[in-house]
Design an enzyme around this catalytic site. Structure first.
Site, PDB file in Angstrom:
ATOM      1  N   HIS A  55       0.828  -1.206   0.000  1.00 39.25           N
ATOM      2  CA  HIS A  55       0.000   0.000   0.000  1.00 39.25           C
ATOM      3  C   HIS A  55       0.863   1.258   0.000  1.00 39.25           C
ATOM      4  O   HIS A  55       1.990   1.255   0.482  1.00 39.25           O
ATOM      5  CB  HIS A  55      -0.899   0.031   1.241  1.00 39.25           C
TER       6      HIS A  55
ATOM      7  N   GLU B 145      -6.442  -0.596  -5.876  1.00 36.40           N
ATOM      8  CA  GLU B 145      -7.360   0.259  -5.124  1.00 36.40           C
ATOM      9  C   GLU B 145      -7.016   1.720  -5.406  1.00 36.40           C
ATOM     10  O   GLU B 145      -5.843   2.096  -5.441  1.00 36.40           O
ATOM     11  CB  GLU B 145      -7.230   0.012  -3.625  1.00 36.40           C
TER      12      GLU B 145
END
Length: 323
Positions: free
Chosen positions: A38, A107
């Site tokens: 991430h 994402e």
């Protein structure tokens, strides 16, 4: 027997701590490990987001037995697929064959940082398919030139290739991604125990291939404190992939989960120190047909205690239940 894994959650610990945690997990007897990749945490309270590939390189050198895996990397926006292929090949060499490359369509939370906008889901799947084709071609050796719909590659080659090509896992959430995973993946990845996803994966060529799930847990001798921690850091988990993939910022996740209660979280995430509650939380994955389940202990500072409890209590309880 289902294999039980440990998650290096980059959103809730710094890089040195993450490496220490996976060393402890190897010593405790976890069957494999996975690592999130991430640029942002989901919520500000998680507080971290180091570069996963540097952490994995250090982990490959600090461990000797436990398998490593990205869970997952997006090879389409923030990273170009030729760079992902190079990183994966290098890590496989460092890990001496213990690495698996988990890929997904990404994402908005992480991919928006390069400023190219966030494509619609159908486009994201098309991009992922093209990226996987490029990575496969580079893993085969030789020079690769590619001019496709979304990516250009000009005479690329991986000069350091491992003897064992990293198996590619593909994250799924619906029919489109299951089709892609079945055709191009060596294994399938999912974050929900939905049998219909595995059935779709099988229909499109996935029969007999490993299937890896992931489950958040919140261990602690004080169940109320463990529930508070889960609510504070993981209340976003129940939103579902269609929502999670679209939100652009930790504050967006905070807003979207402002009405999620402690009771909601406790109903979906095992909290406390009763091993039977953890066994029952894993059971839906086993019943759905998952062959591997990676546990996510919530709270970076709680990892050593969770790993020690797993060594003494949890792993044996899970193996006894699902042998």
């Amino acid at each position: 027997m289902v294999r039980i894994g440990y998650t290096m959650m980059t959103e809730q610990a710094g890089p040195r701590e993450l490496v220490d945690h996976v060393v402890r997990a190897e010593e405790a007897g976890f069957d494999f490990s996975v690592t999130s990749d991430h640029y942002f945490p989901w919520l500000r309270s998680q507080g971290h987001a180091p570069y996963a590939w540097a952490v994995l390189g250090a982990a490959a050198q600090a461990t000797s037995r436990i398998p490593l895996m990205t869970y997952v990397t997006c090879p389409t926006v923030r990273y170009h697929p030729v760079v992902v292929a190079q990183k994966a090949a290098t890590l496989q060499l460092l890990a001496e064959g213990r690495f698996r490359l988990g890929l997904g369509s990404g994402e908005n939370l992480n991919e928006h940082v390069t400023g190219g906008g966030w494509p619609a889901v159908d486009v994201r799947h098309e991009m992922l398919e093209e990226a996987v084709d490029i990575i496969h071609a580079l893993f085969e050796g030789g020079h690769v030139t590619h001019h496709g719909t979304y990516f250009d590659v000009e005479s690329a080659r991986l000069w350091d290739l491992p003897e064992k090509t990293p198996p590619i896992g593909i994250a799924v959430s619906g029919e489109q991604s299951c089709t892609l995973a079945g055709h191009l993946g060596d294994l399938v990845i999912a974050t929900e125990p939905k049998k219909e996803l595995l059935d779709a994966f099988d229909r499109h060529g996935g029969a007999g291939k490993p299937r890896v799930g992931q489950l958040p847990v919140s261990y602690g001798p004080d169940r109320e404190a463990a529930t508070d921690r889960a609510h504070d850091q993981f209340r976003w988990f129940g939103l579902g992939w269609k929502v999670n993939s679209e939100l652009p910022h930790p504050d967006s996740f905070a807003s979207a989960t402002r009405f999620v209660t402690r009771e909601d979280v406790a109903a979906s995430i095992p909290c406390g120190d009763d091993p039977e509650a953890f066994v029952e939380a894993v059971r839906p994955y086993v019943d759905a047909g998952f062959t591997e389940v990676a546990l996510v202990q919530i709270g970076g500072e709680t990892q050593p205690d969770f790993i020690d409890w797993s060594r003494k209590t949890l792993l044996s309880a899970l193996r006894e239940a699902f042998d």
